[in-house]
Design a protein around this motif. Structure first.
Motif, PDB file in Angstrom:
ATOM      1  N   LEU A  64      -5.537   0.416  -1.475  1.00  0.00           N
ATOM      2  CA  LEU A  64      -4.578   0.995  -0.538  1.00  0.00           C
ATOM      3  C   LEU A  64      -5.285   1.339   0.771  1.00  0.00           C
ATOM      4  CD1 LEU A  64      -2.512   3.460  -2.775  1.00  0.00           C
ATOM      5  CD2 LEU A  64      -1.900   1.154  -2.047  1.00  0.00           C
ATOM      6  N   ASP A  65      -4.745   0.834   1.854  1.00  0.00           N
ATOM      7  CA  ASP A  65      -5.271   1.144   3.180  1.00  0.00           C
ATOM      8  C   ASP A  65      -4.501   2.308   3.785  1.00  0.00           C
ATOM      9  OD1 ASP A  65      -6.739   0.747   5.645  1.00  0.00           O
ATOM     10  OD2 ASP A  65      -4.868  -0.034   6.442  1.00  0.00           O
ATOM     11  N   GLY A  66      -5.228   3.352   4.197  1.00  0.00           N
ATOM     12  CA  GLY A  66      -4.583   4.549   4.714  1.00  0.00           C
ATOM     13  C   GLY A  66      -3.743   4.294   5.950  1.00  0.00           C
ATOM     14  N   ILE A  67      -4.208   3.433   6.838  1.00  0.00           N
ATOM     15  CA  ILE A  67      -3.467   3.156   8.072  1.00  0.00           C
ATOM     16  C   ILE A  67      -2.136   2.495   7.743  1.00  0.00           C
ATOM     17  CG2 ILE A  67      -3.488   1.906  10.260  1.00  0.00           C
ATOM     18  CD1 ILE A  67      -6.547   2.061  10.197  1.00  0.00           C
ATOM     19  N   ALA A  68      -2.186   1.431   6.930  1.00  0.00           N
ATOM     20  CA  ALA A  68      -0.961   0.707   6.586  1.00  0.00           C
ATOM     21  C   ALA A  68       0.021   1.597   5.842  1.00  0.00           C
ATOM     22  CB  ALA A  68      -1.305  -0.521   5.739  1.00  0.00           C
ATOM     23  N   LEU A  69      -0.492   2.462   4.965  1.00  0.00           N
ATOM     24  CA  LEU A  69       0.389   3.309   4.177  1.00  0.00           C
ATOM     25  C   LEU A  69       1.049   4.379   5.050  1.00  0.00           C
ATOM     26  CD1 LEU A  69       1.390   3.541   1.330  1.00  0.00           C
ATOM     27  CD2 LEU A  69      -0.563   4.979   0.763  1.00  0.00           C
ATOM     28  N   LEU A  70       0.303   4.953   5.980  1.00  0.00           N
ATOM     29  CA  LEU A  70       0.888   5.935   6.896  1.00  0.00           C
ATOM     30  C   LEU A  70       1.980   5.294   7.751  1.00  0.00           C
ATOM     31  CD1 LEU A  70      -2.239   7.934   8.131  1.00  0.00           C
ATOM     32  CD2 LEU A  70      -0.287   8.890   6.901  1.00  0.00           C
ATOM     33  N   LYS A  71       1.718   4.094   8.257  1.00  0.00           N
ATOM     34  CA  LYS A  71       2.726   3.416   9.064  1.00  0.00           C
ATOM     35  C   LYS A  71       3.957   3.102   8.228  1.00  0.00           C
ATOM     36  CE  LYS A  71      -0.429   1.320  12.426  1.00  0.00           C
ATOM     37  NZ  LYS A  71      -0.993   0.053  12.973  1.00  0.00           N
ATOM     38  N   ASN A  72       3.755   2.700   6.986  1.00  0.00           N
ATOM     39  CA  ASN A  72       4.879   2.396   6.119  1.00  0.00           C
ATOM     40  C   ASN A  72       5.704   3.630   5.830  1.00  0.00           C
ATOM     41  OD1 ASN A  72       6.067   1.340   3.221  1.00  0.00           O
ATOM     42  ND2 ASN A  72       5.556  -0.318   4.627  1.00  0.00           N
ATOM     43  N   ALA A  73       5.039   4.791   5.800  1.00  0.00           N
ATOM     44  CA  ALA A  73       5.743   6.059   5.573  1.00  0.00           C
ATOM     45  C   ALA A  73       6.303   6.628   6.875  1.00  0.00           C
ATOM     46  CB  ALA A  73       4.800   7.070   4.921  1.00  0.00           C
TER      47      ALA A  73
END
Length: 798
Positions: free
Chosen positions: A282-291
């Motif tokens: 899990l990539d933190g950047i991608a997950l934050l953007k997805n949220a």
């Protein structure tokens, strides 16, 4: 031993089984008994017109391919009965190409077999697993497994990983310095160095090969379900992958002893996608953007400062050089820096509740946690099994109507000015509400067009745009939107914020998916029937509000800004806002019932009361701007007055700290009715007296290598070029030769001047004329003042 237990989906993959001739689907699950692997034999499926069934059988027999073709009770969007083709997945695309050469259409070829297997059983994220238990080294395996839908909240074991490397330079080999690991009971950095100098937290190894081997051992020993990091796939794992290949070491970190596998994006070969058996990355950047988190910068330093109030141990623009210096001179400090980055990522995941968001997203969509973006896949996972049960197979991409372009969201021309008492009324989930109210749906469109062609009762049809017609009863998406909305309200009642946010994102994406050319249901009759209906709703709502005696000064997609034109208390403003929203909802209910015999699911809400509100004009024009404004509201929790800025320079990172602070404070004083004339003069005096030099720094990012800037070179690229020449003169290594990066610079009398180069002669006239003056005059235009006159003699002397 037959066993039944709940599990949460970690990874899925497929491969053809040479023994059975079928596709072998492999699912890894997190369970209360550890990681569990399940294998299921299932052929891949696609569909062809039933009229071509025999010819397709003849083709398969001629090629001697293992294709079984059977008629099924389904039809295409063109109302053609279909037959299903069952075959190993490795044959699917070759089979399609052969059929296309014979002018035989083929549908649903590109659906992942693992996705199809789960979605058709309504298994989303979690399942009850039942099968014969077999113990394997480090995990369990269930054979002859059956899956049933369930909900299961896993206790995931996570590992934060970060690497430190040399700075990339043309002609020089890239070097791996260290790998950091942070997890429950684990804080470790492995680094190149003299092994005898190791400590419990910093293990030194002799060479890169040993470093890579230790990485494999640490992951196997810790055995995480999830590996997290910051840009961890596109940087850390991409770099490690190259190193494993270079040293010819198997990248064996799968739970079953398998190697990491990857593929490159067809559109961007440098972008990679990973597959690790039984482990999610899990990539933190991608997950934050997805949220739907939004930041000026998604750099780890900036995001950590937001969530945790602290940042990385190294600061500055030449972090690559600092890392190389520490590697040579202070390995202990580099180890601390490496480990701190791992810790920051770990704490951000916990603070932002990203694990639960990823889990709930998987529960709702069926996508594995690592499939970021994936709006189209998520939509199809939800929509396709319902479509099949209505008797249809899905169309192929580009089979929908797209001769006319669908417009975007409605943005009303604004009325510029400085106002008192402006209310914001907002339609709750406007686009999903339009879909539900007006029965907008891919299958509903087909049924509606068919109904009109066959002379159906017009009471059963709802007109759309671009000649679209939707069936009131025969549809899928409106009921799915209803169900999602009910689940979201339940999640709110249960204070399950990750689930509520997940559902909000899914509901909001439904329009985007239907308007995306990458979706098989893309059809501008669908997307325009949403957006053009939205335009109509905002315009007609504005007309109704103005009939009540108020002015609508701006509208934006799903909101209207209402000027009350009179002095009111906070309570009176709230009362008017509630009256307007309730009255408008009732009006829409009556209107839609009379015009279409439809119930209205449109819901206008009273959102905000701006005691003072400023809508600027477009610079140099009298026309009002869009998506840019400032206002003063009373915080409902603290009852304190506070300023809100949207799209203005005060919240834009490409303006200097001087400009951002100046706009915030000036507008605050104007709005609060505090004196500001003398303060403006003092700001100008302080600027010219060189007391604000630390606020004059521009900070911008070169998104390409410096050599890519050849024509119309922007100021930040000019500054970077000057810095490279200066570093060369100083005997320092280049910073921007092979990649972009951040540059900080002043505007000097000789143009952009990098902060790193001493003895800058600042061009203060630039900051007065290009930073302070336009911000001040934008609002002074409506107060009847002038920045040049207010700045006084100081400005003219300068």
């Amino acid at each position: 031993m037959n066993q039944r237990l709940p599990g949460f989906l970690l990874t899925s993959s497929w491969d053809d089984d040479p023994d059975s001739g079928e596709t072998l689907l492999t699912f890894w699950w997190s369970t209360g008994q550890g990681a569990v692997k399940t294998n299921i034999r299932q052929p891949a499926i696609c569909f062809i017109p039933r009229s071509w069934q025999q010819k397709a059988r003849d083709i398969a027999a001629t090629l001697q391919w293992p294709v079984r073709i059977e008629a099924v009770l389904l039809q295409s969007f063109a109302a053609r009965p279909v037959a299903a083709c069952y075959l190993p997945h490795s044959y699917v695309y070759r089979w399609r190409d052969v059929l296309v050469e014979q002018d035989i259409p083929c549908w649903e070829v590109d659906i992942r077999p693992t996705d199809r297997y789960l979605m058709e059983r309504f298994v989303y994220g979690a399942a009850e697993l039942q099968g014969d238990w077999q113990t394997q080294p480090g995990y369990g395996q269930l054979n002859n497994v059956r899956l049933r839908p369930t909900r299961y909240q896993p206790q995931l074991k996570a590992l934060s990983l970060d690497i430190e490397t040399s700075f990339p330079r043309q002609g020089e080999p890239e070097r791996l310095f260290s790998i950091g690991f942070y997890g429950t009971g684990l804080e470790l950095v492995i680094m190149l160095g003299e092994p005898q100098q190791s400590s419990p937290q910093l293990q030194l190894v002799a060479d890169e090969a040993a470093l890579l081997q230790r990485l494999v051992e640490v992951i196997a020993d810790y055995d995480p379900d999830v590996i997290i990091g910051w840009n961890v796939i596109q940087f850390d794992f991409a770099f490690l992958r190259r190193k494993f290949l270079q040293h010819q070491i198997p990248f064996v970190i799968g739970r079953d002893g398998s190697e990491l596998s990857w593929r490159s994006s067809k559109r961007n070969p440098e972008r990679i996608f990973l597959q690790i058996a039984g482990r999610v990355v899990l990539d933190g950047i991608a997950l934050l953007k997805n949220a739907t988190w939004q930041f000026e910068s998604f750099a780890l330093d900036a995001v950590a400062e937001h969530f945790l109030g602290e940042g990385k141990l190294l600061h500055g623009d030449d972090r690559g050089g600092d890392i190389e210096h520490l590697f040579v001179h202070d390995k202990t400090a580099l180890g601390q820096y490496n480990l701190k980055d791992c810790e920051l990522v770990w704490r951000i995941f916990e603070k932002a509740d990203l694990y639960n968001f990823a889990i709930e997203r998987s529960h709702m969509t069926g996508l594995t946690m690592d499939r970021m973006g994936g709006s189209v896949a998520a939509f199809e996972n939800l929509y396709l099994p319902r479509l099949h049960r209505q008797g249809y197979v899905a169309p192929n991409i580009e089979e929908g109507y797209h001769a006319q372009k669908s417009p975007g969201g409605f943005v009303m021309n604004s009325r510029p000015g400085l106002f008192e008492h402006v209310l914001v009324l907002d339609f709750k989930s406007l686009y999903p509400s339009i879909i539900r109210t007006f029965k907008i749906d891919p299958m509903g469109l087909i049924e509606g067009l068919k109904g009109r062609w066959q002379g159906a009762d017009e009471q059963q049809l709802v007109p759309g745009f671009f000649a679209a017609v939707f069936h009131k009863e025969k549809n899928v998406l409106p009921d799915l939107i209803r169900q999602l909305g009910e689940w979201r309200e339940q999640a709110k009642r249960e204070n399950n914020q990750p689930l509520a946010q997940t559902i909000k994102v899914i509901m909001a994406s439904c329009y985007g998916v239907l308007g995306s050319e990458g979706c098989r249901f893309y059809d501008t009759r669908l997307s325009s029937s949403i957006t053009k209906r939205g335009h109509q709703i905002i315009q007609q709502s504005s007309d109704w509000i103005e009939q009540q005696g108020y002015d609508v000064i701006y509208g934006d997609t799903d909101s209207v800004f209402v000027w009350l034109k009179k002095s009111v208390s906070d309570q009176q403003a709230d009362d008017i806002g509630q009256q307007l929203s309730q009255g408008l909802n009732q009006w829409w209910q009556q209107r839609l019932q009379q015009e279409f015999a439809l119930p209205s699911y449109l819901e206008m809400e009273y959102e905000t009361h701006y005691q003072r509100f400023f809508m600027p004009s477009i610079r140099g024009e009298e026309t009002g701007s869009k998506k840019r404004y400032a206002g003063m509201i009373r915080n409902r929790n603290s009852a304190e007055l506070e300023m809100v800025f949207k799209g203005l320079e005060a919240v834009r990172s490409d303006w200097t700290p001087l400009a951002r602070h100046f706009q915030k404070e000036l507008y605050r004083r104007v709005f609060y009715g505090e004196p500001y004339q003398q303060w403006v003069r003092e700001q100008v005096q302080a600027l010219l007296a060189r007391q604000l030099d630390d606020q004059l720094i521009y900070r911008k990012r070169l998104r390409r290598p410096l050599t890519a800037y050849q024509k119309n070179i922007p100021p930040h690229a000019q500054a970077a070029a000057k810095l490279e020449r200066w570093r060369q003169q100083q005997g320092l290594l280049p910073r921007f030769a092979d990649r972009g990066g951040w540059i900080r610079y002043y505007i000097g009398i000789n143009g952009p001047h990098p902060v790193d180069i001493p003895d800058v002669v600042i061009d203060y006239s630039h900051y007065l004329e290009k930073q302070l003056m336009p911000l001040a005059d934008a609002i002074f235009h409506y107060t009847g003042e002038n920045f040049s006159e207010m700045a006084g003699q100081q400005l003219y002397l300068f």
